[in-house]
Design a protein around this motif. Sequence first.
Motif, PDB file in Angstrom:
ATOM      1  N   ASP A  54       6.949  -0.830  12.253  1.00  0.00           N
ATOM      2  CA  ASP A  54       6.797   0.547  12.736  1.00  0.00           C
ATOM      3  C   ASP A  54       7.356   0.653  14.154  1.00  0.00           C
ATOM      4  O   ASP A  54       6.626   0.671  15.144  1.00  0.00           O
ATOM      5  CB  ASP A  54       5.322   0.965  12.699  1.00  0.00           C
ATOM      6  N   ASP A  76       8.610   3.141  15.608  1.00  0.00           N
ATOM      7  CA  ASP A  76       8.164   4.354  16.302  1.00  0.00           C
ATOM      8  C   ASP A  76       6.865   4.111  17.077  1.00  0.00           C
ATOM      9  O   ASP A  76       6.683   4.627  18.178  1.00  0.00           O
ATOM     10  CB  ASP A  76       7.975   5.510  15.316  1.00  0.00           C
ATOM     11  N   LEU A 109      -0.128   2.007  14.958  1.00  0.00           N
ATOM     12  CA  LEU A 109       0.669   1.803  13.743  1.00  0.00           C
ATOM     13  C   LEU A 109       0.414   2.858  12.672  1.00  0.00           C
ATOM     14  O   LEU A 109      -0.714   3.273  12.449  1.00  0.00           O
ATOM     15  CB  LEU A 109       0.379   0.422  13.147  1.00  0.00           C
ATOM     16  N   ASN A 110       1.490   3.234  11.998  1.00  0.00           N
ATOM     17  CA  ASN A 110       1.419   4.096  10.832  1.00  0.00           C
ATOM     18  C   ASN A 110       1.154   3.173   9.640  1.00  0.00           C
ATOM     19  O   ASN A 110       2.026   2.405   9.225  1.00  0.00           O
ATOM     20  CB  ASN A 110       2.743   4.849  10.655  1.00  0.00           C
ATOM     21  N   LYS A 155       3.666   3.053   6.706  1.00  0.00           N
ATOM     22  CA  LYS A 155       4.919   2.340   6.994  1.00  0.00           C
ATOM     23  C   LYS A 155       4.717   0.831   6.919  1.00  0.00           C
ATOM     24  O   LYS A 155       5.536   0.111   6.353  1.00  0.00           O
ATOM     25  CB  LYS A 155       5.419   2.679   8.409  1.00  0.00           C
ATOM     26  N   VAL A 156       3.638   0.365   7.518  1.00  0.00           N
ATOM     27  CA  VAL A 156       3.404  -1.077   7.554  1.00  0.00           C
ATOM     28  C   VAL A 156       3.094  -1.602   6.158  1.00  0.00           C
ATOM     29  O   VAL A 156       3.586  -2.656   5.757  1.00  0.00           O
ATOM     30  CB  VAL A 156       2.303  -1.436   8.562  1.00  0.00           C
TER      31      VAL A 156
END
Length: 171
Positions: A79, A81, A143-144, A147-148
């Motif tokens: 992630d 971002d 963290l998203n 996504k992870v």
Amino acid sequence: MCSSRSDAYEDFKIALESQPEAFNVLLIDAESPVDSTLTPWEHLRNRTEDHPWILDAVNFEDEQCHLMVQTMEAWFIADIDALKEFYGEGFREDGILQGMTRYCSVETVSKGTLKVWLEAATRHTEKGKYHKTRHAPKLLTFLNVAKVRQASPYCDRLFTTLAATMGTSAS
């Protein structure tokens, strides 16, 4: 974060005794590539670097051990971002993105390579170079999860297990 690997394992065993009604989980870095045919407990017992502390881990359920493969930092690069948001101005993701072109998954990147990438990417930020004990606990909150989980099958296994144990949806 319980400091050493053996301390985390000891804390896990203490939790099993002191809170037997709870669903206790050991979440630990794999520290090396993981053979997908092995359970997480088998992976840990097969690592001579983890002897002797892990050798008594024979009567635990597979769902009680989860690995961050190869290390928690793999979840961070899954992630970018979140890393940019946490570190802000001066964060340089180019090296991570370019490096990832040589790998099929974040879980195949070695611990040493992840450290080099993160330190290089964060060197010129206000927070300074990546530091596991100072930065990682806070970074995890950025963290998203989706996504992870998509990038890391072992992370997805953790969330799927927790959701099943709680009787909720894993999505």
